[in-house]
Write an enzyme that holds these catalytic residues in place. Sequence first.
Site, PDB file in Angstrom:
ATOM      1  N   GLU A   1      48.683  16.462  -2.814  1.00  0.00           N
ATOM      2  CA  GLU A   1      50.128  16.273  -2.966  1.00  0.00           C
ATOM      3  C   GLU A   1      50.885  16.725  -1.722  1.00  0.00           C
ATOM      4  O   GLU A   1      51.883  16.130  -1.344  1.00  0.00           O
ATOM      5  CB  GLU A   1      50.619  17.011  -4.214  1.00  0.00           C
ATOM      6  CG  GLU A   1      50.138  16.309  -5.485  1.00  0.00           C
ATOM      7  CD  GLU A   1      50.483  17.083  -6.735  1.00  0.00           C
ATOM      8  OE1 GLU A   1      50.011  18.243  -6.862  1.00  0.00           O
ATOM      9  OE2 GLU A   1      51.206  16.566  -7.580  1.00  0.00           O
TER      10      GLU A   1
ATOM     11  N   GLY B   1      47.078  19.776  -5.704  1.00  0.00           N
ATOM     12  CA  GLY B   1      48.250  20.099  -4.885  1.00  0.00           C
ATOM     13  C   GLY B   1      47.965  19.901  -3.414  1.00  0.00           C
ATOM     14  O   GLY B   1      48.863  19.625  -2.627  1.00  0.00           O
TER      15      GLY B   1
ATOM     16  N   GLU C   1      43.551  17.339 -11.529  1.00  0.00           N
ATOM     17  CA  GLU C   1      44.280  18.177 -12.491  1.00  0.00           C
ATOM     18  C   GLU C   1      43.918  17.866 -13.936  1.00  0.00           C
ATOM     19  O   GLU C   1      43.852  18.759 -14.778  1.00  0.00           O
ATOM     20  CB  GLU C   1      45.783  18.027 -12.287  1.00  0.00           C
ATOM     21  CG  GLU C   1      46.330  18.690 -11.041  1.00  0.00           C
ATOM     22  CD  GLU C   1      46.261  17.793  -9.815  1.00  0.00           C
ATOM     23  OE1 GLU C   1      45.480  16.826  -9.794  1.00  0.00           O
ATOM     24  OE2 GLU C   1      46.993  18.081  -8.851  1.00  0.00           O
TER      25      GLU C   1
ATOM     26  N   ALA D   1      46.520  23.754  -5.882  1.00  0.00           N
ATOM     27  CA  ALA D   1      47.287  24.930  -6.297  1.00  0.00           C
ATOM     28  C   ALA D   1      46.323  26.052  -6.653  1.00  0.00           C
ATOM     29  O   ALA D   1      45.165  25.808  -6.987  1.00  0.00           O
ATOM     30  CB  ALA D   1      48.154  24.576  -7.501  1.00  0.00           C
TER      31      ALA D   1
HETATM   32  N1  T1G Z   1      42.542  27.891  -7.220  1.00  0.00           N
HETATM   33  C1  T1G Z   1      42.008  29.134  -7.215  1.00  0.00           C
HETATM   34  N2  T1G Z   1      40.722  29.407  -6.919  1.00  0.00           N
HETATM   35  C2  T1G Z   1      39.936  28.350  -6.630  1.00  0.00           C
HETATM   36  C3  T1G Z   1      40.407  27.021  -6.625  1.00  0.00           C
HETATM   37  C4  T1G Z   1      41.782  26.811  -6.943  1.00  0.00           C
HETATM   38  N3  T1G Z   1      42.319  25.587  -6.919  1.00  0.00           N
HETATM   39  N4  T1G Z   1      39.380  26.207  -6.280  1.00  0.00           N
HETATM   40  C5  T1G Z   1      38.305  27.007  -6.102  1.00  0.00           C
HETATM   41  N5  T1G Z   1      38.634  28.288  -6.298  1.00  0.00           N
HETATM   42  C6  T1G Z   1      37.762  29.448  -6.159  1.00  0.00           C
HETATM   43  C7  T1G Z   1      36.571  29.393  -7.116  1.00  0.00           C
HETATM   44  O1  T1G Z   1      36.932  29.959  -8.356  1.00  0.00           O
HETATM   45  C8  T1G Z   1      35.549  30.219  -6.368  1.00  0.00           C
HETATM   46  O2  T1G Z   1      35.904  31.581  -6.565  1.00  0.00           O
HETATM   47  C9  T1G Z   1      35.833  29.886  -4.899  1.00  0.00           C
HETATM   48  O3  T1G Z   1      37.181  29.398  -4.864  1.00  0.00           O
HETATM   49  C10 T1G Z   1      34.897  28.824  -4.372  1.00  0.00           C
HETATM   50  O4  T1G Z   1      34.995  27.721  -5.303  1.00  0.00           O
HETATM   51  C11 T1G Z   1      50.426  21.369  -8.641  1.00  0.00           C
HETATM   52  C12 T1G Z   1      48.726  22.311 -10.422  1.00  0.00           C
HETATM   53  C13 T1G Z   1      37.572  22.844  -4.144  1.00  0.00           C
HETATM   54  C14 T1G Z   1      35.658  21.338  -4.747  1.00  0.00           C
HETATM   55  O5  T1G Z   1      41.089  21.447  -9.640  1.00  0.00           O
HETATM   56  O6  T1G Z   1      36.942  21.715  -7.552  1.00  0.00           O
HETATM   57  O7  T1G Z   1      46.647  21.593  -7.788  1.00  0.00           O
HETATM   58  O8  T1G Z   1      33.766  32.355  -7.666  1.00  0.00           O
HETATM   59  O9  T1G Z   1      32.556  27.742  -5.816  1.00  0.00           O
HETATM   60  O10 T1G Z   1      31.665  24.544  -4.615  1.00  0.00           O
HETATM   61  O11 T1G Z   1      49.305  19.384  -8.964  1.00  0.00           O
HETATM   62  O12 T1G Z   1      36.373  24.752  -5.988  1.00  0.00           O
HETATM   63  O13 T1G Z   1      34.067  32.605  -5.196  1.00  0.00           O
HETATM   64  O14 T1G Z   1      35.449  33.999  -6.763  1.00  0.00           O
HETATM   65  O15 T1G Z   1      34.055  25.836  -6.560  1.00  0.00           O
HETATM   66  O16 T1G Z   1      32.870  24.617  -2.344  1.00  0.00           O
HETATM   67  C15 T1G Z   1      43.649  21.326  -8.659  1.00  0.00           C
HETATM   68  C16 T1G Z   1      39.301  23.090  -8.130  1.00  0.00           C
HETATM   69  C17 T1G Z   1      44.292  22.626  -8.972  1.00  0.00           C
HETATM   70  C18 T1G Z   1      40.083  21.899  -7.568  1.00  0.00           C
HETATM   71  C19 T1G Z   1      35.255  23.605  -3.789  1.00  0.00           C
HETATM   72  N6  T1G Z   1      42.452  21.545  -7.881  1.00  0.00           N
HETATM   73  N7  T1G Z   1      38.276  23.519  -7.210  1.00  0.00           N
HETATM   74  O17 T1G Z   1      33.978  23.672  -4.386  1.00  0.00           O
HETATM   75  O18 T1G Z   1      33.511  26.161  -4.115  1.00  0.00           O
HETATM   76  S1  T1G Z   1      45.711  22.409 -10.000  1.00  0.00           S
HETATM   77  C20 T1G Z   1      41.242  21.613  -8.464  1.00  0.00           C
HETATM   78  C21 T1G Z   1      37.151  22.792  -7.022  1.00  0.00           C
HETATM   79  C22 T1G Z   1      46.849  21.709  -8.950  1.00  0.00           C
HETATM   80  C23 T1G Z   1      49.071  20.725  -8.597  1.00  0.00           C
HETATM   81  C24 T1G Z   1      48.115  21.267  -9.602  1.00  0.00           C
HETATM   82  C25 T1G Z   1      36.140  23.373  -6.099  1.00  0.00           C
HETATM   83  C26 T1G Z   1      36.180  22.764  -4.700  1.00  0.00           C
HETATM   84  P1  T1G Z   1      34.729  32.720  -6.544  1.00  0.00           P
HETATM   85  P2  T1G Z   1      33.709  26.843  -5.554  1.00  0.00           P
HETATM   86  P3  T1G Z   1      32.909  24.730  -3.824  1.00  0.00           P
END
Ligand code: T1G
Length: 677
Positions: A102, A99, A122, A60
Amino acid sequence: MIETKQHDDVLEIVMTNPPVNALGAGVRTGLSEAIAKAQANPAVKAIVIRGGGKMFSGGADITEFGKPPVGPMLPEVVDAIEASDKPVVAAIHGMALGGGLEVALGAHYRIAAPKAKLGLPEVLLGILPGAGGTQRLPRLIGAEAALGMIVSGSPIPATKAAQAGLIDRLAESDETLGDEAIAFARTLDAPRRTGDRTVSADAGVFEKFAADNARKIKGLDAPKACIEAVKAATELPLDQGQQKERALFMQLVTGEQSKALRHVFFAERTAAKIDGLPRDIQLRPIRQVGVIGAGTMGGGISMNFLSAGIPVTIVEMAQEALDRGTGVMRKNYEATAAKGRLTPEQVEKAMSLLTPTLDFGALAHCDLIIEAVYENMDVKKEIFAKLDGIAKPGAMLASNTSYLSIDEIATATKRPQDVLGLHFFSPANVMKLVEVVRGAKTAPDALATGMALAQKIGKVPVVSGVCYGFIGNRMLIPRQTNANALLLEGATPEQVDRVHTAFGMPMGPFQMADLAGVDIGWHRDPERIESLQDALCAQGRWGQKKQAGFYDYDEKRKPTPSPVVAQIIDDFRAKAGITPRSISDDEIMVRTLYTMVNEGADILAEGIAQRASDIDVVWNYGYGWPRHKGGPMFWADQIGLDTVVDGLKRYETALGGDFTLSPLLAKRAAEGKPLDR
Ligand code: T1G
């Protein structure tokens, strides 16, 4: 956001929202519309969903949290995918997280590239999978395996996912995944809905899991909710279980802990950006690193580069020190290998990249040279003067100093533009934080190279300006000064430390002093006793390494309050004419934690830190600040800057004449604005 391609009778839906295909409103709308259209299209017999770019989907869009919801919401989209009358295959490469996974769980079948990773992280954001993950994952891999994935938040490799039944097939490669998914979809003639399955679990599974993980999840809201949601999957039909999941999700996402954890997620990424520098600045190539000093820090620093495949030339003054240092490095690698986190081949590979030498001149071919010797300005300036004559043009010259001025060190060279600080935290091969210290004359490309290199070796870099102690250690000064004063005024080491550990710190000021060494910075003259530190050091109470510091330690380094230390403190009080008084936890909190916030505000006002959130990153990754409390500056905003100011004013007499209230803190508190405007 969404592209569709028709391959004969198979519709391919591609999520395209770089860089991570976050499932923002546009992607959700596109997915929902594409699935709906496919139902009505007789030419479509089956559907494949995949991600464009480097991954399936990072989940998400976290930036949407805390804002008014924009439909369609992800649970609806996932339900629509599962409700499809035409079989849906998720084709996963790179990462399928949160997500993103999911969405794949809503599909009827899953195929993944061999190097793909699948996870529900999450919980690390203080929430739980809120689009059916807590209900569908157990139905696919069982309740216990699902608990492990959801409560840890750790992704698993596709190979393990295949064994667990989370995916149906492994593709040959990333490159063949698309075609293999389409071919796989073509063989399917009916949907297979995970939601139709049921899952059961022995009654005690959940209580046992909670008990087995009690220490890890203590004080955290999300893990408990995850366990409750997975339990619901074994007791309720899908739709009711999803309602339970939704309710728990809404509680968590609006809670303080999730706000703090999301803050840290973004703060870490923001810290990597240097205000005023273009993100595509040309970096200096770093192919060979030199390290001066094979002690604890020099060895730990070297391991970071060796583990990243970067050769290191390590220099010492004497063969015995060199041999000891390289021996410790090998021992550390072998200890990691013994835990199964490295193979023996990887150990040998890393050690093969190390060139130990007594020849300072061997540093001439290095692109970056890091000095990690005794914390003394004259020693460091002497070394940098020598380096100036040996290092090749354009080589970066870094000091690992933890307090001293990079500007003064740079004056020992004719190339101040190449000089910077790379302040690693001990143990340097473990702690993630590196303070990248920019001198007044440090060249922008040198600074940017330092930041990028720190990330390349798996560290979390934060830019710091030059001041005594930079960001983290400078904030430790008022904490330690007040902690010592509180002992003399009537507190005990264990009382002060307990306030900190109860707050969520891994250890308190005195436990930390014993771990690091009470003798750090001691003048080494046992006759000269001007402070508690002097008194302890004079009696050989140098900390854990001597099984005696502020605490007594048994052979397993278990601490117990020390009557000897209590006597030392009493003697000191008597000599200073101090009558001990009862000290409240509130006073300890204000004088050791609020004063840190006050110092952080000055650090921000002076431009030593680029942002308040950078200070939070320093404390999360350098000192173990509890992530679910965001960091000292985030926490101060959460409890209210006026609360902090009022507390400091409440104890201004005890804080003494040396204490000054940060003007920025006072201003922001009066304005009702956060520190980071
Ligand atoms: N949403 C928004 N922005 C995100 C994002 C996300 N999920 N993931 C990464 N970014 C942005 C990050 O801030 C950065 O921005 C750029 O993308 C590159 O990220 C309903 C509610 C996927 C392993 O917790 O772990 O799903 O600094 O530098 O090293 O159940 O990003 O360039 O402006 O980290 O290649 C659950 C979070 C969400 C994964 C990639 N998902 N992300 O790593 O790139 S909650 C997460 C990561 C959810 C549902 C629930 C990592 C990555 P900027 P990066 P990376």
